[in-house]
Design an enzyme around this catalytic site. Structure first.
Site, PDB file in Angstrom:
ATOM      1  N   HIS A 117       1.308  -1.188   0.008  1.00 30.30           N
ATOM      2  CA  HIS A 117       0.254  -0.206  -0.055  1.00 30.30           C
ATOM      3  C   HIS A 117       0.681   1.349   0.192  1.00 30.30           C
ATOM      4  O   HIS A 117       0.255   2.339   0.475  1.00 30.30           O
ATOM      5  CB  HIS A 117      -0.593   0.014   1.357  1.00 30.30           C
ATOM      6  CG  HIS A 117      -2.148  -0.700   1.071  1.00 30.30           C
ATOM      7  ND1 HIS A 117      -3.528  -0.752   0.545  1.00 30.30           N
ATOM      8  CD2 HIS A 117      -2.314  -2.338   1.182  1.00 30.30           C
ATOM      9  CE1 HIS A 117      -4.224  -2.179   0.422  1.00 30.30           C
ATOM     10  NE2 HIS A 117      -3.583  -2.865   1.230  1.00 30.30           N
TER      11      HIS A 117
ATOM     12  N   GLY B 229      -1.499 -14.127  -6.025  1.00 25.67           N
ATOM     13  CA  GLY B 229      -0.765 -12.810  -5.159  1.00 25.67           C
ATOM     14  C   GLY B 229       0.380 -12.732  -6.630  1.00 25.67           C
ATOM     15  O   GLY B 229       1.359 -11.620  -5.858  1.00 25.67           O
TER      16      GLY B 229
ATOM     17  N   ASP C 178       3.707  -4.460 -10.849  1.00 23.51           N
ATOM     18  CA  ASP C 178       3.997  -5.812 -11.354  1.00 23.51           C
ATOM     19  C   ASP C 178       4.352  -5.670 -12.622  1.00 23.51           C
ATOM     20  O   ASP C 178       5.185  -6.440 -12.942  1.00 23.51           O
ATOM     21  CB  ASP C 178       2.133  -6.390 -11.672  1.00 23.51           C
ATOM     22  CG  ASP C 178       1.650  -6.759 -10.022  1.00 23.51           C
ATOM     23  OD1 ASP C 178       2.303  -6.724  -8.979  1.00 23.51           O
ATOM     24  OD2 ASP C 178       0.525  -6.692 -10.351  1.00 23.51           O
TER      25      ASP C 178
ATOM     26  N   ASP D 145       2.425   2.031  -2.795  1.00 23.78           N
ATOM     27  CA  ASP D 145       2.870   2.494  -4.184  1.00 23.78           C
ATOM     28  C   ASP D 145       1.983   3.568  -4.873  1.00 23.78           C
ATOM     29  O   ASP D 145       2.550   3.921  -5.296  1.00 23.78           O
ATOM     30  CB  ASP D 145       2.463   1.382  -5.373  1.00 23.78           C
ATOM     31  CG  ASP D 145       1.340   0.316  -5.266  1.00 23.78           C
ATOM     32  OD1 ASP D 145       0.157   0.856  -3.689  1.00 23.78           O
ATOM     33  OD2 ASP D 145       0.411  -0.043  -5.731  1.00 23.78           O
TER      34      ASP D 145
END
Length: 391
Positions: free
Chosen positions: A36, A124, A172, A38
């Site tokens: 949390h 994930g 990602d 980013d």
């Protein structure tokens, strides 16, 4: 010896399309610390792993594209001249990439593609980014489009943001392209500058333990957390106009406005500020090879996510507690947005089998089946692994 994923996908392609393809490996990823952070323009510390999506691609005449999802046994055909609107299915991910690529490089031609792999969906490891960034990379290599690595990253992110409709950050896709073998990647989410740090895969493994829980609450609460962080920033900005995000806020700045902030907002902000500091200190731990201290910081991260950011759940807490009872575990925390999903664990390589057995013996997912445990090695980013022979 079992057949490799690459050989399985190659055979699937040749059986369906009748010729030899180029093969591209696109890895999944983990995030060791920095959750949390980013969307608060902070730092994250991901790495690519040895689970991957394999693409088999070859050009074809014309403007048609045939996509074969090998693991599902389903096929989709589209025209580059008239791509379909999103259909809320697996094809949205590759078609979203085609939408971006045909705008960036109109000379993109028709092709056939089969893809599949061993990244568990919903665990994930970002299987969606592996599909998006992997296909963008494969087509850039196949058609020699000349896209820079960061262009591929941003194109893949836009595919998910604008076509699929998921407002993900850039971590990602960036990790998928820029990861290096045996190293973790510290990404600055404001500047997109990155630095690599050593991770000895011969001594340590990253092990994910799946709660088996997928809470619908996650998406709505994610938006609430973002709004709470922005509320804190707006108040601090009155005294410090240069503050853009929680990335710029020091503990002293936050302490000065504590009485003016809602207690919940204060806790959210306090977590993010501490998490960024933990991550930066953790990178120095990795540089020194002090993995025990790094693992302690992972534990502190989980406590902050549980108590200050309040995005954990009983199943995640249970798996973290189990991990800390194992002597081979150096660190454990929840990974991802929260309210379910996986824990990420730093485990000595010689203790992985016993740790996995401990988890399966002491944790039962809600569906009553055995717990799923994924032991991973840290590997490099997306790359071409085979080209068809030149005739």
């Amino acid at each position: 010896m079992p057949e490799s994923q690459a050989e399985r996908i190659r055979k699937t392609f040749t059986a369906r399309f009748g010729r030899e393809p180029m093969l591209v490996r696109s890895p999944g990823r983990v995030n060791l610390i920095g959750e949390h952070t980013d969307y608060n323009e902070g730092f994250v510390l991901p790495a690519a792993v040895d689970r991957a999506v394999i693409f088999a691609v070859a050009p074809r005449d014309g403007r048609q594209v045939r996509l074969l999802a090998a693991d599902l046994g389903e096929e989709c055909a589209v025209s580059l001249d008239r791509l379909p609107k999103p259909r809320r299915g697996w094809a949205d991910y590759p078609v979203g990439v085609l939408e971006g690529l045909r705008r960036a490089r109109p000379r993109l031609g028709g092709f056939d593609c089969a893809f599949g792999g061993d990244i568990p969906v919903g665990a994930g490891m970002s299987s969606s980014a592996a599909v998006e960034a992997g296909l963008a990379y494969a087509l850039d290599a196949l058609f020699e489009l000349g896209l820079a690595p960061l262009e591929l990253v941003k194109l893949a992110q836009r595919a998910e943001n604008e076509y699929v409709g998921v407002r993900c950050g850039i971590m990602d896709q960036y990790t998928n392209i820029f990861a290096r073998n045996g190293q973790v990647l510290r990404l600055d989410c404001r500047t997109l500058a990155a630095e690599h740090y050593p991770f000895p895969s011969n001594k340590l493994r990253v092990v994910l333990c799946d709660t088996g829980v997928r809470h619908a609450l996650g998406a709505s609460e994610y938006n609430v957390r973002r709004a709470q962080c922005e509320e804190g920033v707006q108040r601090i900005r009155r005294a410090h106009p240069a503050v853009r995000s929680l990335r710029d806020v020091t503990p002293d700045m936050l302490a000065a406005v504590r009485r003016e902030l809602d207690p919940v907002v204060w806790r959210r902000c306090a977590y993010v500020i501490a998490e960024n500091a933990r991550l930066l200190a953790g990178c120095e731990d990795l540089r020194r090879g002090d993995f025990a201290v790094f693992g302690e910081r992972m534990g502190q991260s989980h406590a902050g996510l549980r108590d200050e950011y309040e995005v954990s759940c009983p199943e995640l807490d249970r798996l973290v507690a189990i991990a800390w009872t194992d002597p081979a575990v150096l660190g454990a925390r929840m990974m991802g947005g929260g309210f379910g999903g996986c824990t990420v664990n730093l485990v000595r390589a010689d203790g992985v089998a016993a740790f996995a057995e401990r988890v399966r013996r002491t944790y039962r997912p809600p569906d009553g089946g055995p717990a799923k445990v994924y032991a991973c090695r840290i590997e490099g980013g997306t790359r071409v692994i085979a080209r068809p022979p030149v005739l």
